[in-house]
Design a protein around this motif. Structure first.
Motif, PDB file in Angstrom:
ATOM      1  N   SER A   1     -20.286  -2.078 -13.589  1.00  0.00           N
ATOM      2  CA  SER A   1     -21.046  -0.803 -14.363  1.00  0.00           C
ATOM      3  C   SER A   1     -19.813  -0.939 -15.179  1.00  0.00           C
ATOM      4  N   PRO A   2     -19.755  -0.525 -17.252  1.00  0.00           N
ATOM      5  CA  PRO A   2     -18.772   0.160 -17.113  1.00  0.00           C
ATOM      6  C   PRO A   2     -18.079   1.874 -16.774  1.00  0.00           C
ATOM      7  N   ASN A   3     -19.167   2.325 -16.190  1.00  0.00           N
ATOM      8  CA  ASN A   3     -18.372   3.529 -15.433  1.00  0.00           C
ATOM      9  C   ASN A   3     -18.031   3.889 -14.433  1.00  0.00           C
ATOM     10  N   GLY A   4     -16.596   3.397 -14.373  1.00  0.00           N
ATOM     11  CA  GLY A   4     -15.952   2.716 -12.795  1.00  0.00           C
ATOM     12  C   GLY A   4     -14.767   3.932 -12.957  1.00  0.00           C
ATOM     13  N   CYS A   5     -14.586   4.880 -13.782  1.00  0.00           N
ATOM     14  CA  CYS A   5     -13.388   5.415 -13.784  1.00  0.00           C
ATOM     15  C   CYS A   5     -13.212   6.457 -12.325  1.00  0.00           C
ATOM     16  N   ALA A   6     -14.590   6.873 -12.099  1.00  0.00           N
ATOM     17  CA  ALA A   6     -14.484   7.219 -10.400  1.00  0.00           C
ATOM     18  C   ALA A   6     -14.089   6.601  -9.869  1.00  0.00           C
ATOM     19  N   PRO A   7     -13.932   5.348  -9.223  1.00  0.00           N
ATOM     20  CA  PRO A   7     -13.643   4.979  -8.110  1.00  0.00           C
ATOM     21  C   PRO A   7     -12.541   4.405  -8.191  1.00  0.00           C
ATOM     22  N   ALA A   8     -12.209   4.190  -9.421  1.00  0.00           N
ATOM     23  CA  ALA A   8     -10.654   3.547  -9.592  1.00  0.00           C
ATOM     24  C   ALA A   8      -9.992   5.148  -9.819  1.00  0.00           C
TER      25      ALA A   8
ATOM     26  N   HIS B   1     -14.331  11.191 -18.499  1.00  0.00           N
ATOM     27  CA  HIS B   1     -14.017  10.710 -18.677  1.00  0.00           C
ATOM     28  C   HIS B   1     -13.101  10.840 -16.990  1.00  0.00           C
ATOM     29  N   PHE B   2     -12.779  10.541 -16.254  1.00  0.00           N
ATOM     30  CA  PHE B   2     -11.393  10.402 -14.822  1.00  0.00           C
ATOM     31  C   PHE B   2     -10.288  10.069 -15.085  1.00  0.00           C
ATOM     32  N   VAL B   3      -9.489  10.999 -14.842  1.00  0.00           N
ATOM     33  CA  VAL B   3      -8.254  10.474 -14.360  1.00  0.00           C
ATOM     34  C   VAL B   3      -7.303  10.897 -14.024  1.00  0.00           C
ATOM     35  N   LEU B   4      -6.262  10.404 -12.688  1.00  0.00           N
ATOM     36  CA  LEU B   4      -5.014  10.637 -11.462  1.00  0.00           C
ATOM     37  C   LEU B   4      -3.637  11.685 -12.180  1.00  0.00           C
TER      38      LEU B   4
END
Length: 275
Positions: free
Chosen positions: A37-44, A182-185
């Motif tokens: 998926s191109p929406n892998g920002c959450a698991p990453a 989008h998710f960031v840390l």
């Protein structure tokens, strides 16, 4: 005995020690390693929290099956999201074509932590509370971030973008609509927060890069609308409901169909951490 500082061997020893230090620093997870998926920002970002958080998270990280980051992300998605019902809408799964809701991400993360007897994380929307002014709103959100960092837990920040578009289906009237999520840390609060905003160092899972955000109040007193919750069951809030974010180093937030006259902004929507 070490050679004197002026000796060439001393410089070689210092260089070798520096290389070992750099080698020991883990690399951020790049969401592009997840091919499904191109929406892998959450698991990453979930893996980045475990990787860069306190040592208490090591058992959870070590328990994720996979020879590389892509396989580990697939394991996390399949076990905690793809095949489990959403806590928001039980008729669908947590994982969809557009990724995952921040609330479902928090639930899945806590299920992973519970499997390793690690205390659960807190999560909250970052909308302004009733009777809270802009300055107090900023101070409260920065305090949540600081508390989580002090507890050894870099918090997960959900960024959402909104724009005003004129469309035929809206009677050719300008209407606020959602754009990207989008998710960031968050890894560091850089310096002391000012009255207008605070600079944050983050890991952007797109390309696994470290970059900087500026979290700030609405500078000119302009109102806007933003969504608290999902498109289907959320609530559109008026006024200045969320803090805004300047994120020139986060390219995935930029909508592709933005015209020069369209109003566009990014907000700090939701936070997962230890606070």
């Amino acid at each position: 005995m070490l050679p004197p500082r002026s000796h060439p061997w001393f410089r070689c020893l210092v260089l070798a020690a520096g290389i070992r230090t750099l080698a020991a620093e883990p690399l951020p997870v790049d969401q592009r390693a997840y091919p499904d998926s191109p929406n892998g920002c959450a698991p990453a970002t979930m893996l980045n929290l475990l990787r860069f958080g306190d040592a208490v998270y090591a058992p959870a990280l070590d328990g994720i099956v996979g020879s590389d980051d892509g396989v580990k992300m697939r394991f996390v998605v399949d076990r905690y999201f793809r095949h489990r019902p959403s806590t928001i809408d039980a008729s669908r799964m947590r994982w969809g074509v557009h990724g995952i809701d921040a609330r479902d991400l928090a639930v899945g993360m806590n299920e992973l932590l519970a499997d390793h007897r690690i205390a659960p994380l807190s999560s909250t929307y970052l909308d302004r509370e009733p009777e809270e002014n802009d300055r107090d709103h900023l101070a409260r959100v920065v305090d949540l971030i600081r508390r989580s960092l002090d507890a050894g837990t870099p918090p997960v920040l959900n960024l959402r973008t909104y724009l005003v578009k004129v469309r035929e289906e809206n009677g050719d009237q300008p209407v606020w609509e959602t754009a990207r999520s989008h998710f960031v840390l968050i890894t560091t609060i850089r310096g002391e927060p000012g009255e207008i905003g605070s600079e944050l160092e983050v890991i952007d899972p797109w390309q696994g890069r470290r970059t900087t955000l500026y979290l700030h109040r609405e500078a000119n007193g302009r109102s806007f609308r933003a969504l608290k919750g999902s498109e289907d069951a959320g609530e559109w809030l008026d006024g200045r409901p969320f803090l805004q974010v300047l994120a020139p180093g986060v390219p995935t937030l930029r909508p592709a169909n933005l015209e020069w006259h369209d109003r566009y902004l990014a907000v700090a929507s939701h936070l997962i951490g230890r606070f």
